[in-house]
Scaffold this active site. Structure first.
Site, PDB file in Angstrom:
ATOM      1  N   GLU A   1      38.487  40.352  29.068  1.00  0.00           N
ATOM      2  CA  GLU A   1      37.432  41.060  28.349  1.00  0.00           C
ATOM      3  C   GLU A   1      37.291  42.517  28.777  1.00  0.00           C
ATOM      4  O   GLU A   1      36.504  43.242  28.197  1.00  0.00           O
ATOM      5  CB  GLU A   1      36.115  40.311  28.564  1.00  0.00           C
ATOM      6  N   ALA A   2      38.046  42.927  29.789  1.00  0.00           N
ATOM      7  CA  ALA A   2      37.974  44.331  30.208  1.00  0.00           C
ATOM      8  C   ALA A   2      39.282  45.004  29.808  1.00  0.00           C
ATOM      9  O   ALA A   2      40.357  44.443  29.999  1.00  0.00           O
ATOM     10  CB  ALA A   2      37.780  44.415  31.717  1.00  0.00           C
TER      11      ALA A   2
ATOM     12  N   GLU B   1      42.968  45.282  37.498  1.00  0.00           N
ATOM     13  CA  GLU B   1      42.908  46.595  36.834  1.00  0.00           C
ATOM     14  C   GLU B   1      42.999  46.425  35.311  1.00  0.00           C
ATOM     15  O   GLU B   1      43.372  47.365  34.599  1.00  0.00           O
ATOM     16  CB  GLU B   1      44.019  47.514  37.350  1.00  0.00           C
TER      17      GLU B   1
ATOM     18  N   LYS C   1      33.552  51.279  28.477  1.00  0.00           N
ATOM     19  CA  LYS C   1      33.960  51.148  29.882  1.00  0.00           C
ATOM     20  C   LYS C   1      34.561  52.477  30.342  1.00  0.00           C
ATOM     21  O   LYS C   1      35.479  52.994  29.705  1.00  0.00           O
ATOM     22  CB  LYS C   1      34.993  50.015  29.999  1.00  0.00           C
TER      23      LYS C   1
ATOM     24  N   THR D   1      44.721  36.381  22.155  1.00  0.00           N
ATOM     25  CA  THR D   1      44.710  37.848  22.031  1.00  0.00           C
ATOM     26  C   THR D   1      46.128  38.354  21.779  1.00  0.00           C
ATOM     27  O   THR D   1      46.353  39.239  20.944  1.00  0.00           O
ATOM     28  CB  THR D   1      44.138  38.474  23.319  1.00  0.00           C
ATOM     29  N   ALA D   2      47.117  37.761  22.474  1.00  0.00           N
ATOM     30  CA  ALA D   2      48.497  38.238  22.316  1.00  0.00           C
ATOM     31  C   ALA D   2      48.986  37.992  20.892  1.00  0.00           C
ATOM     32  O   ALA D   2      49.495  38.902  20.225  1.00  0.00           O
ATOM     33  CB  ALA D   2      49.411  37.548  23.322  1.00  0.00           C
TER      34      ALA D   2
ATOM     35  N   THR E   1      45.002  45.035  33.077  1.00  0.00           N
ATOM     36  CA  THR E   1      46.241  45.572  32.512  1.00  0.00           C
ATOM     37  C   THR E   1      46.954  44.632  31.537  1.00  0.00           C
ATOM     38  O   THR E   1      47.945  45.020  30.920  1.00  0.00           O
ATOM     39  CB  THR E   1      47.221  45.910  33.659  1.00  0.00           C
TER      40      THR E   1
END
Ligand SMILES: Cc1cc2nc3c(=O)[nH]c(=O)nc-3n(C[C@H](O)[C@H](O)[C@H](O)COP(=O)(O)OP(=O)(O)OC[C@H]3O[C@@H](n4cnc5c(N)ncnc54)[C@H](O)[C@@H]3O)c2cc1C
Length: 502
Positions: A56-57, A343, A85, A22-23, A345
């Site tokens: 995934e969040a 959270e 979300k 993802t990065a 982040t």
């Protein structure tokens, strides 16, 4: 003054991104979209090594980031099996079976001198107020499982996404913009013996990729920043005990909820992230209190649908790199550190790194003042997030296990202690510059974890009973009226961004 004496590097034109999780692909997309015409961007990734496969969040800043990149939301959501979300439901964090929601919305209406919580506290004292969450649209919509886009950004939201599909989507987005993907395993990072700058990356195929600026997105390995440039790691495991996760995907059971579930357990916590085609589940835990096999078993016994894969164990070390940018290398994503996913982040921090890099995109020679500023901004942003996460663990009534007892009694960062004291004594919360979480996030979590302020601002005393009742009731009625008109979240996803059958 340039960073380190030595031969001046060439113009910052050849950018090498090491890693395609993802990065790596967020960095590639951001760079290609903004400076792609003047840069030569290469991304190296290894299918054999693969990606961490979780993450995934997300939080609402991803919506803004996608707008900067002109990403079409419907197309992106369909491609990543995404759902909406509206926040995170924290279950059993304050005490077993006591739940609250940290939503993405605003709660009530603020006065310029005092936040809404002061009026709510006054209303509570006079028995005129309902739950704090009754005055927040996103929170009520989440609990009712409803969602719609509202005019003028009236609904603040983020996404649940399939992590591996997201990296693939960003690859499809980035390659037409000029990013060249190179498949291969990095076996050596070559540095200049005089300046210490990274010169090239050697692959197992024998190929060598030269560059001017290197972005380390190699995940926990940190091949460039850690192994080649020897940047150390600031360990926060004395505040954040969890160091392991078991992750498993399951079939969906019922409609997708528009929020992430975070359920506190005896030695950690469990996540449930509902996507269109499946649910992402995991158990984050502290290996001092529960073993890997036990955690896997516990997780499997506490998921709703049929498991689609064997649970995987992921080990991590909470903390951050001592420098996020050193010489001609910037680390992004897990290579730069990891707090933990409570959270959601991490993806946000990837975006912040790339946005910051764009704003400070270096010319040659790289200036140490740029590096210092970048490092200072990244660290302070991450430290605020760390404090916010520690809050959830430390302020709790749970004492049913050694894990919770140790968390309750540990020393916490002075910055966090001050916030807690200020809120407990006065009801006040101030967002500091460069901080991700706004006042309402702190308030929702502090109230949710059981801190009830002893005082409220005197401006709330100016309202008589009738005026205060009217003020609170008007907000609550407006929230309730809007929520009942919203479609079911599942129906909205199906008509807005249904993914193709797989
Ligand atoms: C348990 C857990 C849950 C998480 N949940 C969330 C969440 O809900 N929300 C959130 O925002 N974040 C979450 N995260 C964080 C999130 O997963 C990461 O921030 C995100 O996936 C980015 O990872 P990455 O790209 O840095 O690393 P990775 O996905 O590990 O990618 C590393 C890349 O480097 C490549 N690579 C490594 N070594 C070599 C080599 N020698 N040669 C060539 N290539 C190499 C790999 O092939 C891969 O492409 C979670 C993390 C964990 C551990």
């Amino acid at each position: 003054m340039s960073a380190d004496a030595g031969p001046a590097p060439k113009a910052m034109q050849r950018i090498v991104i090491a890693g395609g999780g993802t990065a790596g692909w967020i960095v590639a997309a951001g760079l290609a979209k903004t400076l792609g015409k003047v840069l030569d961007i290469k991304l190296i990734e290894s299918d054999e090594i693969g990606t961490v496969g979780v993450g995934e969040a997300t939080i609402p800043t991803l919506v803004t980031f996608h707008r900067l990149l002109d990403i079409n939301e419907q197309e992106f959501m369909a491609a990543t099996q995404a759902t909406f979300k509206l926040g995170i439901g924290f279950e059993s964090w304050r005490a077993i079976d006591q739940n609250y929601v940290h939503s993405f919305g605003m709660t009530g209406k603020d006065h310029w001198t005092a936040g809404f919580q002061h009026f709510w506290l006054k209303g509570r004292e006079r028995r005129l107020a309902g739950d704090y969450g009754d005055y927040c649209l996103e929170l009520k919509a989440a609990l009712e499982s409803r969602f719609a886009h509202l005019p003028r950004g009236g609904m603040n939201y983020a996404f649940h996404i399939d992590a591996s599909l997201y990296a693939k989507y960003l690859r499809r987005f980035s390659e037409p913009l000029g990013v060249k993907r190179i498949e291969g395993k990095i076996v050596e990072v070559k540095t200049d013996p005089v300046s210490g700058y990274i010169k090239s990356i050697r692959l197992d195929s024998g190929g060598e990729i030269e560059g001017d600026l290197f972005i380390d997105c190699t995940g926990f390995r940190g091949l460039l920043i850690g192994q080649a440039l020897h940047v150390g790691y600031e360990d926060w495991s004395h505040w954040l005990f969890c160091d392991s996760a078991a992750a498993v995907q399951t079939e969906s059971v019922g409609d997708a909820l528009p929020y992430t579930r975070s359920i506190a357990r005896q030695s950690g916590w469990q996540w449930r992230i509902p996507l269109q085609h499946r649910v992402g589940n995991g158990m984050v835990y502290c290996s001092r209190y529960i073993g890997d096999n036990e955690a896997k078993k516990f997780l499997l016994a506490n998921v709703a649908g049929k498991p689609l894969i064997e649970p995987r164990i992921i080990k991590f070390r909470p903390g951050q790199r001592r420098e996020h940018w050193k010489r001609n290398c910037i680390c992004v994503g897990l290579a730069s550190g990891f707090i933990e996913p409570l959270e959601s982040t991490s993806i946000h921090l990837i975006q912040r790194s790339i946005i910051r890099l764009m704003q400070m995109f270096p010319r040659s020679p790289i200036q140490q003042s740029d590096i210092d500023e970048f490092n200072q901004q990244m660290s302070s942003e991450i430290e605020h997030i760390r404090d916010f996460i520690v809050l959830h663990y430390h302020v709790t009534n749970r004492d049913d296990s050694p894990f919770w007892r140790a968390l309750r009694s540990m020393d916490i960062p002075a910055s966090l202690q001050h916030r807690i004291d200020l809120f407990r004594e006065t009801g006040r919360v101030f967002r500091v510059p460069n901080e991700l979480f706004a006042e309402n996030s702190w308030i929702q979590v502090m109230l949710g974890q059981g801190i009830m302020p002893q005082q409220h601002h005197p401006v709330a005393d100016l309202m008589g009973d009738e005026e205060l009742r009217q003020f609170l009731d008007d907000i609550k009625s407006s929230v309730d009226r809007t929520v009942v008109q919203l479609p079911r979240h599942q129906a909205y996803v199906e008509q807005y961004c249904k993914a193709a059958e797989r």
